[in-house]
Design a protein around this motif. Sequence first.
Motif, PDB file in Angstrom:
ATOM      1  N   ARG A   2     -13.739   9.192 -13.308  1.00 51.93           N
ATOM      2  CA  ARG A   2     -14.858   8.951 -12.535  1.00 51.93           C
ATOM      3  C   ARG A   2     -14.940   9.436 -10.893  1.00 51.93           C
ATOM      4  O   ARG A   2     -13.802   9.033 -10.426  1.00 51.93           O
ATOM      5  CB  ARG A   2     -15.231   7.645 -12.431  1.00 51.93           C
ATOM      6  CG  ARG A   2     -15.662   7.008 -14.089  1.00 51.93           C
ATOM      7  CD  ARG A   2     -15.785   5.641 -14.063  1.00 51.93           C
ATOM      8  NE  ARG A   2     -17.113   5.023 -13.521  1.00 51.93           N
ATOM      9  CZ  ARG A   2     -17.411   4.458 -12.468  1.00 51.93           C
ATOM     10  NH1 ARG A   2     -16.100   4.111 -11.486  1.00 51.93           N
ATOM     11  NH2 ARG A   2     -18.521   4.156 -12.021  1.00 51.93           N
ATOM     12  N   ILE A   3     -15.530  10.494 -10.354  1.00 52.08           N
ATOM     13  CA  ILE A   3     -15.260  10.795  -9.239  1.00 52.08           C
ATOM     14  C   ILE A   3     -16.496  10.829  -8.396  1.00 52.08           C
ATOM     15  O   ILE A   3     -17.603  10.664  -8.568  1.00 52.08           O
ATOM     16  CB  ILE A   3     -15.112  12.610  -9.510  1.00 52.08           C
ATOM     17  CG1 ILE A   3     -13.666  12.588 -10.403  1.00 52.08           C
ATOM     18  CG2 ILE A   3     -14.805  13.129  -8.023  1.00 52.08           C
ATOM     19  CD1 ILE A   3     -13.228  13.881 -10.359  1.00 52.08           C
ATOM     20  N   VAL A   4     -16.295  10.518  -6.984  1.00 56.19           N
ATOM     21  CA  VAL A   4     -17.230  10.394  -5.969  1.00 56.19           C
ATOM     22  C   VAL A   4     -17.067  11.596  -4.853  1.00 56.19           C
ATOM     23  O   VAL A   4     -16.038  12.233  -4.975  1.00 56.19           O
ATOM     24  CB  VAL A   4     -17.033   9.431  -4.997  1.00 56.19           C
ATOM     25  CG1 VAL A   4     -17.928   9.264  -3.882  1.00 56.19           C
ATOM     26  CG2 VAL A   4     -17.460   8.215  -5.968  1.00 56.19           C
ATOM     27  N   VAL A   5     -18.219  12.486  -4.594  1.00 58.45           N
ATOM     28  CA  VAL A   5     -17.971  13.601  -3.874  1.00 58.45           C
ATOM     29  C   VAL A   5     -18.742  13.635  -2.278  1.00 58.45           C
ATOM     30  O   VAL A   5     -19.702  13.027  -2.460  1.00 58.45           O
ATOM     31  CB  VAL A   5     -18.864  15.047  -4.634  1.00 58.45           C
ATOM     32  CG1 VAL A   5     -18.705  16.183  -3.685  1.00 58.45           C
ATOM     33  CG2 VAL A   5     -18.181  15.175  -6.055  1.00 58.45           C
ATOM     34  N   ALA A   6     -17.775  13.975  -1.418  1.00 57.01           N
ATOM     35  CA  ALA A   6     -18.465  13.779  -0.170  1.00 57.01           C
ATOM     36  C   ALA A   6     -18.536  14.697   0.784  1.00 57.01           C
ATOM     37  O   ALA A   6     -17.297  15.307   0.840  1.00 57.01           O
ATOM     38  CB  ALA A   6     -17.584  12.288   0.591  1.00 57.01           C
ATOM     39  N   ASP A   7     -19.665  15.399   1.013  1.00 52.47           N
ATOM     40  CA  ASP A   7     -19.461  16.592   1.977  1.00 52.47           C
ATOM     41  C   ASP A   7     -20.841  16.483   2.689  1.00 52.47           C
ATOM     42  O   ASP A   7     -22.042  16.045   1.817  1.00 52.47           O
ATOM     43  CB  ASP A   7     -19.230  17.699   1.364  1.00 52.47           C
ATOM     44  CG  ASP A   7     -19.097  19.022   1.996  1.00 52.47           C
ATOM     45  OD1 ASP A   7     -20.180  19.192   2.736  1.00 52.47           O
ATOM     46  OD2 ASP A   7     -18.194  19.527   1.915  1.00 52.47           O
ATOM     47  N   MET A  51     -13.525  12.830  -3.413  1.00 49.25           N
ATOM     48  CA  MET A  51     -13.351  14.364  -2.832  1.00 49.25           C
ATOM     49  C   MET A  51     -14.052  14.298  -1.661  1.00 49.25           C
ATOM     50  O   MET A  51     -15.049  14.130  -1.527  1.00 49.25           O
ATOM     51  CB  MET A  51     -13.781  15.455  -4.138  1.00 49.25           C
ATOM     52  CG  MET A  51     -12.995  15.455  -5.155  1.00 49.25           C
ATOM     53  SD  MET A  51     -13.785  16.702  -6.126  1.00 49.25           S
ATOM     54  CE  MET A  51     -13.399  18.378  -5.300  1.00 49.25           C
ATOM     55  N   VAL A  52     -13.235  14.278  -0.559  1.00 44.22           N
ATOM     56  CA  VAL A  52     -13.815  14.377   1.014  1.00 44.22           C
ATOM     57  C   VAL A  52     -13.695  15.424   1.561  1.00 44.22           C
ATOM     58  O   VAL A  52     -12.573  16.007   1.706  1.00 44.22           O
ATOM     59  CB  VAL A  52     -13.004  13.016   1.400  1.00 44.22           C
ATOM     60  CG1 VAL A  52     -13.657  12.811   2.766  1.00 44.22           C
ATOM     61  CG2 VAL A  52     -13.359  11.895   0.498  1.00 44.22           C
ATOM     62  N   ASP A  53     -14.719  15.881   2.369  1.00 38.64           N
ATOM     63  CA  ASP A  53     -14.647  16.945   3.463  1.00 38.64           C
ATOM     64  C   ASP A  53     -13.942  16.674   4.653  1.00 38.64           C
ATOM     65  O   ASP A  53     -14.044  15.238   5.010  1.00 38.64           O
ATOM     66  CB  ASP A  53     -15.883  17.545   3.652  1.00 38.64           C
ATOM     67  CG  ASP A  53     -16.009  18.608   4.701  1.00 38.64           C
ATOM     68  OD1 ASP A  53     -14.890  19.339   4.726  1.00 38.64           O
ATOM     69  OD2 ASP A  53     -16.894  18.846   5.314  1.00 38.64           O
ATOM     70  N   ILE A  54     -12.908  17.334   5.063  1.00 42.29           N
ATOM     71  CA  ILE A  54     -12.354  16.915   6.431  1.00 42.29           C
ATOM     72  C   ILE A  54     -13.062  16.619   7.467  1.00 42.29           C
ATOM     73  O   ILE A  54     -13.302  15.698   8.225  1.00 42.29           O
ATOM     74  CB  ILE A  54     -11.246  17.996   6.899  1.00 42.29           C
ATOM     75  CG1 ILE A  54      -9.979  17.719   6.231  1.00 42.29           C
ATOM     76  CG2 ILE A  54     -11.144  17.758   8.314  1.00 42.29           C
ATOM     77  CD1 ILE A  54      -8.709  18.724   6.589  1.00 42.29           C
ATOM     78  N   ARG A  55     -14.204  17.557   7.762  1.00 42.88           N
ATOM     79  CA  ARG A  55     -15.199  17.554   8.927  1.00 42.88           C
ATOM     80  C   ARG A  55     -16.481  16.644   8.390  1.00 42.88           C
ATOM     81  O   ARG A  55     -17.421  17.531   7.844  1.00 42.88           O
ATOM     82  CB  ARG A  55     -15.423  18.684   9.606  1.00 42.88           C
ATOM     83  CG  ARG A  55     -13.935  19.206  10.013  1.00 42.88           C
ATOM     84  CD  ARG A  55     -14.139  20.481  10.828  1.00 42.88           C
ATOM     85  NE  ARG A  55     -12.911  21.007  11.367  1.00 42.88           N
ATOM     86  CZ  ARG A  55     -12.189  20.772  12.510  1.00 42.88           C
ATOM     87  NH1 ARG A  55     -12.611  19.800  13.112  1.00 42.88           N
ATOM     88  NH2 ARG A  55     -10.892  21.360  12.681  1.00 42.88           N
ATOM     89  N   MET A  56     -16.662  15.555   8.894  1.00 41.81           N
ATOM     90  CA  MET A  56     -18.022  14.894   8.412  1.00 41.81           C
ATOM     91  C   MET A  56     -18.630  14.455   9.475  1.00 41.81           C
ATOM     92  O   MET A  56     -18.013  14.239  10.601  1.00 41.81           O
ATOM     93  CB  MET A  56     -17.931  13.856   7.541  1.00 41.81           C
ATOM     94  CG  MET A  56     -17.074  14.217   6.115  1.00 41.81           C
ATOM     95  SD  MET A  56     -17.976  14.550   4.882  1.00 41.81           S
ATOM     96  CE  MET A  56     -18.796  12.981   4.600  1.00 41.81           C
TER      97      MET A  56
END
Length: 224
Positions: A2-7, A51-56
């Motif tokens: 199970r995955i969460v995507v953040a961008d 999964m996380v983008d560095i620049r948010m």
Amino acid sequence: MRIVVADDSLIVRAGLTRLLGAIDAVEVVGEAADVEQLHRVVAHERPDLAMVDIRMPPTFTDEGIRAAGRIRREYPAVAVLVLSQYVETAFAMELLDGGRTHVGYLLKDRVMQRATLIDAVRRVSAGDVVVDPALVELLLAAPAVPEALAVLSDREREVLVLMAEGLTDRGVAERLGVSPRTVGTHIQHIFDRLGIADTATDNRRVRAVLSYLDASSERRRPGQ
């Protein structure tokens, strides 16, 4: 899995969700456009990986790295794969510092390749540390051997570089054409010569890689 995507980019989130959805036994259970939403989703869903983008938002500087560190502290069972548009050595080292496992740092262009994405997701979830090869290549660009690594033999430095790329003992052995047992011996010598003690709280493999990244980044700083 199970995955969460953040961008913050809807297009990037959609692309990653589509790629992940095509992988067997993988389900995207949540998306986030900023770190506050990310923390809420992780707290509610308790995914296997974020999964996380560095620049948010809001400053688009290091929010993603700080969010990744918080997730690993508050939810140790949740692995984190941080994505970046560019190679940013300081952020990668901050992510890895403290002997963390279940973490990865990849460029967005590379993670959009299905095979690379599958490999990174599975390895990070299993407890490995994944570092984008582009970061290693950047640090290798300077010709001189960092003083901190001068205690290592040429072969030991080769092994350490491959460890920094995230290869397992078997992967290092295949790349160098030697046996896994020989690689294990080299790694033990690396630990001994870099003074990396075997403790209950630190991952020695990660500490060795950090020593490499730190020494390599030092030699690239202006005025050094």
